[in-house]
Design an enzyme around this catalytic site. Structure first.
Site, PDB file in Angstrom:
ATOM      1  N   LYS A  44       0.489  12.286   6.261  1.00 46.57           N
ATOM      2  CA  LYS A  44       0.741  11.195   7.207  1.00 46.57           C
ATOM      3  C   LYS A  44       1.336   9.987   6.479  1.00 46.57           C
ATOM      4  O   LYS A  44       2.344   9.412   6.912  1.00 46.57           O
ATOM      5  CB  LYS A  44      -0.569  10.774   7.889  1.00 46.57           C
ATOM      6  N   LYS A  55       0.829  -1.208   0.000  1.00 41.91           N
ATOM      7  CA  LYS A  55       0.000   0.000   0.000  1.00 41.91           C
ATOM      8  C   LYS A  55       0.865   1.260   0.000  1.00 41.91           C
ATOM      9  O   LYS A  55       0.564   2.223  -0.704  1.00 41.91           O
ATOM     10  CB  LYS A  55      -0.936   0.002   1.212  1.00 41.91           C
TER      11      LYS A  55
END
Lengths: 296, 296, 296, 296
Positions: free
Chosen positions: B239, B171
């Site tokens: 983030k 991911k």
């Protein structure tokens, strides 16, 4: 129909010129390596022995060359285009050069009464053959309109951006994205490689995802198969990155990501990957990650 | 059929849970903001009043949350998942967390006899609704196989990458490319803007070119229209970029381009763009180029 | 006079502790490798067999360790400092940790009634031996004042910056400059090397110029002589760079140059230079420039 | 004694020329702004009305100008140096130009029978006045030796690096370090500022530490006092950074940190800091961190 000249029969230039010949335009071509003109001759084009001869036989001259120095070289000198041309002629430079270089060329030929379109392209050899390139045009609007038919033989998408240099700018914008997408792909694959992921599987996932542009589709197999036969040599993209950085420097546009990609390509070229496809920047990242760059 | 729990009914989580309900699995859900569970109730799901209650009612619990701290928060404490669960249960964490965080979570729940799949996704709210997400899976192979049917309700493409943490790694690889493509687009558009190009036309050219991924197709109109209503808030991508950099740091993979994008996003967030779509990094570049960030 | 404990007798810690012993403070020390405590024993210090024993014998405990995990490890557990201490004690952590880590440590020991000063230092082993370090202090002002005498045994320059974590922040600011100066030196030398300049002469010019900080004076001979015996191992600076980036990320301060240096150090460490002095980043640049990293 | 010409009486050039006059060399000077020649006249120098006149009156001509175009401009044209000179003359170019530009200039004047030394300097206006600059020389060894006396009037440290262009290279190496040190200082101060540290105190700590080069000593007060009256304008350093990047590009030396600093300076210049001292890059970082750039 306008008499067209074409200088620069490389991987892109040859099929572009062929589409002009097939389109019925009287065509005169020149290439430093004369053998590359054979296919054009078969289509009825005249093969000239110098740029000067090309200009003498033409109303419009197209150049598709490696960089601005190469354009400069065919323009000037006793055998150059300018020596063979006449006021009122049009130079259509389809090479990738910087906006500043493009304007300099336009201004130089204007001194001889020529007009200029900067008309670089996007799309690789496939679209070049099919005549479906994108063409990014700068120059006088009416000059563009007057040559729309010629351009349409080479490209499906024509974009007129404004005065001289704006086609060149648009091309740098496009190439910037090309470099960023491939650098991103290479970093993702390097991260996957050192994490021990199966790169073939990771490639499949990428190809099924929203980042799978045509460009990414072309480069994933090169990286997975570690086969970097050059579709677009890294050294050429390195040159283009330099043009972007210079242009940002002059205009006052910080391009931090592009600056980074530029330095990465400098390293890749210095480490021997200049003649490979620019996706070989992946190998440079592997080396910097302390990994072997050998397949398997 | 396995009894499924689902915690985290956000923009992505809600449609994912709905597809599980529609797929016929007995479903218990929990969300901090209870009102978000209404649509699930209508589909026959039970709404629990705590994560603990979700675990008590389920064999498999799916979490789809903002970050690793949020996952930690629903796992632990008197009302947490672990308090309500039993050995032999499975946690399927579909949040985007780092591989190290993912392995830490897996190891923590293993202490309570649970097994874990990390199963983050690619694709936006559209594919989430249609059940056509890509799902990147890490964990025990047989645990993956045993839950293939549940995963198939949410995703069309399932990729099994290996042990715990490898789904999370994949991911990050994917999101790295997402960030690089959008940063590249933003720099190209900023260069075009200061050069005086018509950005609408430049956008059209980009969309017809080999760099036009689905992602780029979605972001071009946001930049051209300067409308950054958040599809994916910049602060979340910031983030994720931090997770990539930390992962590269730990593994020893230099990610120079990603590091650059990270710093650019830090600036964009600090300058007030955190709640806008992450394509608003374009506005940050305009500001750094000394241009107005106002439309028109 | 306060009874002092000291944990961590490395290259910096040992001479610092010795200066406390020489200063007349009753001292109890602990080091994982016990042999390193010999020199302290000769100066009258008691050698404890655990951190717990250090705390039991002391009013103030100084830690000078590799990173926050190492501090955490000596604080906690059955043999840890906290197990041997009493409310009212003071932890003086002189390790280089991030502000967030520093505040976390302060908060953790506050739960046991301890107070904390974060008091990292600048200066290398020379100033450590001479007791002329710079000390960057965070914590309660009166706690700082109450321990000024102890600090003065180790350092000539004491700077009180404010609440807990602010000493740690100042240290990161300082180390950021250290890393940037050495990275700049390394790039200058790499550019000189590939240009064919005599690096010895270039080093002499640099040393006579306005950039010749004490730090640069120390590193030029290492680079010119290609001798990277570790004064400060590259892997430690790599860790510190990670702390800077994390801190910038949390606070919202873009640190583009530091981000770049961080990625360069990631590459240098991954390519085998982690245990060399951090000036060995020069070798990494040589490699990326396609040059041999062998001397001569 | 050689008859000396001097073109370019700026902040650095004027005191350098004065030292030559005081050293007893017959001197002819030219400056575009004639008023700047007054102080030289008072020392007995002849003020010429064109570069051509300078060359006619001299055996050696020194140029100390803003960039390569400015050098080019005084060399060529009807009023240029070359028009007034004779074979056997020497051009001593002390401007900061790239090695490639330096070699181009040398080759151009060689066509007129001149020899060239590239002889850029380090040190600011103070050392320029005291005649204690460092001078980095490229060119023929015997030409250097023959002009050692003139150079000694301006500089205390003379470094002979080799053929034409190597002085220019050494200057870029030096300026690279200057830019990196100030960028590092600016990032450290920006991190301190957003952390709430007292910048005055942080500055004191930095000045007592091993990073306190003469350069850092000069720049700390500018940043702490937010007073960026130009000692060395940011736009000039931006130009020099561009020369470094171009040189790295051509030679194949990746300069990732310098590339980063370059982009940061591009932003700072685009945001209006071009005429301030280059330490104003601190203000650019403040802005990117979402902080006010106003004092107090």
């Amino acid at each position: 129909m306008q008499r067209v000249g074409f200088v620069g029969l490389g991987l892109m230039g040859a099929p572009m010129a062929e589409n002009i010949a097939r389109g019925g335009f009287p065509l005169t071509v020149f290439n430093r390596t004369a053998s590359k003109a054979r296919s054009l001759e078969a289509l009825g084009a005249k093969v000239a022995s110098s740029p000067k001869e090309v200009a003498a036989a033409s109303q419009v001259v197209i150049t598709m060359l490696a960089d601005a120095s190469a354009v400069e070289a065919v323009l000037t000198g006793a055998d150059g285009l300018l020596a063979g041309g006449r006021p009122g002629m049009v130079l259509m430079d389809m090479s990738t050069v910087s906006p500043a270089q493009s304007r300099r060329i336009a201004s130089e030929v204007a001194g001889h009464g020529w007009m200029t379109l900067d008309a670089p392209v996007f799309g690789s050899t496939g679209p070049a053959k099919e005549g479906t390139l994108g063409i990014l045009v700068g120059g006088e609007k009416d000059v563009f309109e007057a040559h729309r038919e010629i351009l349409s033989k080479m490209g499906k998408h024509l974009y007129y951006f404004g005065p001289n240099g704006s086609g060149a700018t648009a091309k740098l914008c496009f190439n910037l994205m090309v470099a960023a997408q491939v650098a991103g792909l290479a970093e993702a694959m390097a991260l996957g490689a050192k994490s021990g992921l199966d790169l073939d599987l990771l490639g499949q996932a990428i190809l099924a995802s929203p980042v799978a542009s045509t460009l990414v589709q072309r480069k994933v197999p090169l990286i997975v198969g570690r086969d970097f036969a050059a579709a677009f040599p890294l050294k050429h993209m390195h040159k283009d990155l330099g043009l972007m950085i210079d242009t940002g420097h002059e205009l006052g546009v910080p391009l931090p990501v592009t600056g980074e990609v530029h330095e990465l390509f400098t390293a890749a070229k210095a480490c021997g990957h200049g003649d490979q496809d620019f996706a070989a920047v992946f190998l440079q990242l592997l080396q910097m990650a302390g990994l072997s760059t050998n397949p398997g």
